[in-house]
Design an enzyme around this catalytic site. Structure first.
Site, PDB file in Angstrom:
ATOM      1  N   SER D  95       0.804  -1.225  -0.077  1.00 26.57           N
ATOM      2  CA  SER D  95       0.026  -0.142  -0.182  1.00 26.57           C
ATOM      3  C   SER D  95       0.852   1.154  -0.004  1.00 26.57           C
ATOM      4  O   SER D  95       0.185   2.290  -0.377  1.00 26.57           O
ATOM      5  CB  SER D  95      -0.813  -0.071   1.041  1.00 26.57           C
ATOM      6  N   LYS D 138      -5.647   4.212   9.293  1.00 24.89           N
ATOM      7  CA  LYS D 138      -4.805   5.137   8.724  1.00 24.89           C
ATOM      8  C   LYS D 138      -5.111   6.688   8.725  1.00 24.89           C
ATOM      9  O   LYS D 138      -4.377   7.432   8.740  1.00 24.89           O
ATOM     10  CB  LYS D 138      -4.552   4.674   7.006  1.00 24.89           C
TER      11      LYS D 138
END
Ligand SMILES: [Ca+2]
Ligand SMILES: [Ca+2]
Ligand SMILES: [Ca+2]
Ligand SMILES: [Ca+2]
Ligand SMILES: [Ca+2]
Ligand SMILES: [Ca+2]
Ligand SMILES: [Ca+2]
Ligand SMILES: [Ca+2]
Ligand SMILES: [Ca+2]
Ligand SMILES: [Ca+2]
Ligand SMILES: [Ca+2]
Ligand SMILES: [Ca+2]
Lengths: 207, 207, 207, 207, 207, 207
Positions: D95, D138
């Site tokens: 990611s 996140k």
């Protein structure tokens, strides 16, 4: 059958002796020196100690190139492949050192190795021959395979008392303490094949 | 179906015989020789012993290049890829040695391999053919796949007594002790494709 | 969403089909051919068998370069990067072989791959297409993702009887036995991007 | 303190977002482009998937060099070092792909990255942005560290419903599906440092 | 005895501080810069994180070469060996980063490192100094070994409250946030040995 | 027998002392310097710490080449092989450091090593001699093998109180803190063999 003493003297093929859990074994060591660029290939399921032993034999040969009549740059002009057949059988230990050096020097000089001789002993960089284990089993294997002379490390001389008399009558045991003695016994004097150095020089000329 | 004998003679593709726990298998060995710079690639989930066997076949071929009519620098001017299809199946052992050498020499010379022939045997650096295991299962596999001739190591000749008569009637078993004999039986005489050496010379000229 | 059939034909991107424990999956294979010096990079958490499959696809492409209109030295003048996205998902097996070859040849020729096509099959060095497993699950995945044509190995043709009729009505199944057939179906004829060979020649001229 | 948004725009340093078992984390990615000979170094205890992600970002950048105003041979004239600080903390997963590419392109062009922006998303060779996991954690980490804009994959847009309103009021969330969009948002237009290509040309001139 | 502060300022030898399960330790970091061809050798039983830390210190030094008065090609003209003595003791972690950079820059510039200084801190590619653990134990070790000044990361300043007063009276603690500050404190201004760049230029001239 | 003090002074062969679970051992270290291209080979079943110790000895020798009268490019013009015989016995630890350096410097200068001397001590890049363990057992081994002088690290001087008087009467124990002292004691002044640098120059001239 494979594993018995050869019918003829060979260039680049020497006979060592190995100890295994089920007795002694003969060990054929083959060396091919091919025009190339300095690659050393070791095959035949060799353990790390045997691979290092081959490297020691290789460096010993390089350090003695001039005395042996070998091109001092042989390791740069050629690829060298050392193979021990019966590729599925694992092999290890330092005791093939002098056999590895003998097969390599035979391939490089074109001088054949006596078909009647087998040998065992660790080699050092300076060509010393160090003691090994399992001399009795190795001697029986050499006897079964039909060899007439066995080179052994001088430091193993006392182990000869364990060898049966029948074997001692059939085989001449020669204690050695330096590679000079090994080569004196093992290598025939005449050159049977063009030595590697000359072959590779020919290659360069025809390029 | 894949695994059966080919309908036509092939260049660079030879048939070996493998032993597995569930019976014998045919093993196609493919070799591509491509203009390049000396890389040897081995694929098909090969174990270490089979990879070393391929290296021995490769060095044998280099040492015999002149007699085989192969450019002595083929290993520097080309990349060689040896692949054994059915890439998910692990393969190991030294018994594909002579098949590996045959496929490689076929690719290098442009001479086809007879479509009717399968073979099994370990190869040494000097081209000796050493005995293998599982001859019975391998023979049945060759029979099932439609091969008419099987090359086997001379030291395995006595194992032929275990082969069923029906198989011995359908297949000609040829004991061999040296690669010279293998090539005499397996390689057709005419050149079907331009050999690798000539192809790469053409490449250099047009550069 | 990612994983569905693309809206447009793509150069250097082909769709394979994978089998997993929870069903079939589509697999996008991306290839970048960049001016460079002969490095092959494989990424996307590929297992050893899939990496070897990519090497076989690569060597096949080299061996067919002339017929495919590709510069025979493409592997020396370029770096090739093969990537399979969704980088955290492990991928393995040989069944992406023909997809890997198709994506590579597309990138090298600049010819796009039909957006409607997915495929599965092991590749050999000679371009043979070998059978794979999990055809049913793979077909369902291709259907879900909206593909209209699926290339499958000819040796898997009998497995088509297991595919639901609804899928067989929506998808054209095309059995293939050689890469020539794969490319005939998958590659569009017109060149959309300058092929790699020409691009790198331009690079050299402007240096 | 380290880990908070920077006080000034930086060249060659971008902020990613990581998911861990104890919550989200910001991740600084530093890139140094040094005159050299083509070595790529990856440090910071990166797992294999993250290393492959960096390779994909690197190849994407090479394939887009011309459009980005980067010297097409930058990878040969420079050594590139990608480092993720806090070197004792293991990092993995795909990611960080778009963050890696952004930091690299910033270092190569000399254009700074906006100090207010953090991002998360897998990159493919063609620059596609693929979905990631852990968006909520996140986002909280980006908020805590003071970032004002977060780039996320378009395929993750529906996950925005799980983000607390307080975070959505403080941070602008921008869905992206291609690296072109990432760079449009993240890179400032003016060149703050001489780009790598020019720097290395200067080096060559003064030699 | 080894491990105590040196009697004289040294070029290419800096003192770090390590945390172990049985307390703090001083850590001597030695750097040799030798005329060579760009090899970086790391020895002293270093773990992967410490090796990556050394690579970051190396790249930082390259990126700052001009400002530091170091030949920008030092990494190509020299071999660099970084060794941490007491070779049987495993060492790991990122906290020697600034010490590694200081020893390297000292060796490259020929400027000695103050014999009274010890230091601890992670380094980033941009020269940032990141916080470390075990400051108390490290400070005690510095005290025992006779150091008078300790450089620590600014982010660790609050940990100074745990240091015994007796240590704080004997040692000056200097918080730093960037390598510029580290070098300002650690490197003496005069050049004691010819810097590596000049030495290697001399070598080239006399060739 | 092998392992006893030599009858004559040797070039390129030094005696170290090892500690094992069953007592002390002498350790012969052989060095061959061969015309070559910069390869360093380490054999004799050396563990990682001993290999790093050899690298430190090697870099120390390079950094002191001029003072020692050795060609500063010896590491590029030669291959160096360091071997410790009895190849099946694993060896590890840093305490052979000064012995490795002494054997290497002897081989490079052609100056012999006194046949009466054995030694033990870790080496650092700057030539410092660091303390070792097992001095008592090592001293007994040196005594048994017939050595008359033992070099030990100055930091181990207090351990001499544990050595039996009979050994202290037979052996002169010399504490050393730097390689300069080691060489002063161990190397004979006259040159017995042409040093490596001159040998390789001769090689170049006759090419
Ligand atoms: Ca046998
Ligand atoms: Ca003779
Ligand atoms: Ca089969
Ligand atoms: Ca014939
Ligand atoms: Ca998917
Ligand atoms: Ca078509
Ligand atoms: Ca953090
Ligand atoms: Ca903009
Ligand atoms: Ca200590
Ligand atoms: Ca100062
Ligand atoms: Ca001993
Ligand atoms: Ca003296």
């Amino acid at each position: 059958r494979y594993g018995l003493a050869e019918a003829e003297d060979q260039v680049g093929s020497a006979t060592g002796l190995a100890w295994t859990e089920v007795g002694g074994e003969t060990l054929t060591i083959e060396v091919s020196v091919l025009p190339g660029s300095g690659k050393l290939t070791l095959t035949g399921k060799l353990g790390d100690v045997m691979k290092e032993s081959a490297q020691a034999a290789f460096s010993y040969t390089r350090s003695r190139a001039e005395q042996l009549g070998i091109d001092g740059q042989f390791h740069e002009k050629n690829d060298v492949h050392i193979h021990i057949p019966e590729g599925a059988v694992p092999k290890d230990g330092p005791s093939a050192g002098i056999t590895l050096a003998t097969a390599l020097i035979s391939a490089l000089t074109g001088r054949a190795i006596s078909k009647d001789i087998a040998m065992t002993g660790e080699i050092t960089l300076r060509g010393r021959v160090l003691p090994i284990g399992g001399l009795k089993e190795k001697s029986l294997a050499a006897h079964r395979a039909g060899y007439k002379k066995v080179l052994l490390p001088a430091d193993n001389e006392r182990d000869l008392r364990d060898i049966p008399d029948s074997v001692k009558e059939a085989i001449q045991f020669v204690p050695v303490s330096h590679m000079d003695q090994v080569l004196e016994h093992a290598l025939l004097d005449e050159v049977m094949l063009p030595p590697a150095a000359e072959a590779s020089e020919i290659r360069i000329e025809t390029h």
